[in-house]
Scaffold this active site. Sequence first.
Site, short mmCIF file in Angstrom:
data_model
loop_
_atom_site.label_atom_id
_atom_site.label_comp_id
_atom_site.label_asym_id
_atom_site.label_seq_id
_atom_site.Cartn_x
_atom_site.Cartn_y
_atom_site.Cartn_z
N SER A 146 1.58 3.50 -2.51
CA SER A 146 2.16 2.24 -2.02
C SER A 146 1.08 1.21 -1.72
O SER A 146 1.26 0.02 -1.95
CB SER A 146 3.02 2.49 -0.77
OG SER A 146 2.21 2.82 0.33
N ASP A 204 -5.57 3.09 3.64
CA ASP A 204 -5.17 3.17 2.23
C ASP A 204 -5.38 1.84 1.50
O ASP A 204 -5.92 1.82 0.39
CB ASP A 204 -3.69 3.58 2.11
CG ASP A 204 -3.47 5.04 2.49
OD1 ASP A 204 -4.36 5.62 3.12
OD2 ASP A 204 -2.41 5.59 2.17
#
Length: 397
Positions: A146, A204
């Site tokens: 994502s 991330d």
Amino acid sequence: MTVKDVFVSAPGKAILHGEHAVVHGKVALAVSLNLRTYLRLKGTTTGNVCINLPNIDTFLCYDLSELKQLIPVSCGKREEGKPLDAELVRKLREFIGVTNGNLDTCNMATLSFLYIYISLFGSSELPSLTVSVWSELPTGAGLGSSAAYSVCLASALLCASGAIPAPLKESDQSARWCQEDLEQINSWAFQGEMIIHGNPSGVDNAVGTWGGMLRFLAGKIIPLSRVPLLRILLTNTKVPRSTKVLVAGVKDKINKFPSIMTPVLDSVDAISCTCEKILSEMTCEPITGEHYNILEELIDINQHHLNVMGVGHPSLDTLCQVTLTKGLHSKLTGAGGGGCGITLLRPETDSSVVQTTVQDLKDCGFDCWETSIGGPGVQQHSPLSVKEEVLEILNRY
């Protein structure tokens, strides 16, 4: 307003060392995976904005005149680190028909795309465009899929809006943005991650933006300037797990046995720091077998610690046993309890050994890829530098 076509890609991520310990104030090392998400943004004259996500079988088009109704009065460039525009999020949820709390992958991807698109273009004219995305990363496996998506969206839409320049020169195959522009990409990617995950750590999207390796400690993210490119096998056991439940389980164990668990966390912290030291040595002196010996030992020790924390799983034990019979060393990466593991490959590891190991792991019902860690972060590409099979998929839409 017409926009120029843009091709971008961003890497996934793996935790090399420090998962779970990082929640308790210890160092974690996150690395980029050379499995990437690719995005093509194409200017159109249809009066629509379209998003194509063939990985999750999602193909949507929205009428610009309808989207214009959603633009907040205060819409303009948001400062870095500012919270999400809750009113815009509410309107978008209503618009795509998800007013309850639960979003599936398709809704989350759509919501983050529309949010960044309207936020960046809302103060001017909404352009007609099509965004198509293809990822080599599995979703929901803790590999930053994502975030790679959010980083691609942020970089392409920032470029298309003129907020940052396109770094690609005519003769370039691929190019990276300057530090200031990367910070802006990272900031907008984090907004996308907030829509998808609610309260992300920021690790991330930072890996997706800068690539290489990042040191994460107590909320501070420091990109490490140089790291060696290491070959690995990445294995997805396909065993589903809940990160929240696993994190809570570790916390319970620490509360129950503080005198036992505190030294375990300290040891994991020392593993991360030792690994960082070895990897930095490998960038400035000849790489030796001894460097790899140490990296392999650290992997083994950390895997045992993660089992002590209670986040192991029989599938991960199988992964470690299968690879050890080939003289290779593995550990889980991410939350554990199933999910994914990484196996270090030495430069001299024979391709036949790699192939038979991959086959053995597939025979266990796992997915397995040979890839590398430490590669570049977000990049703009010329179409010629995009892998043929990826280009073929992106050009269909």
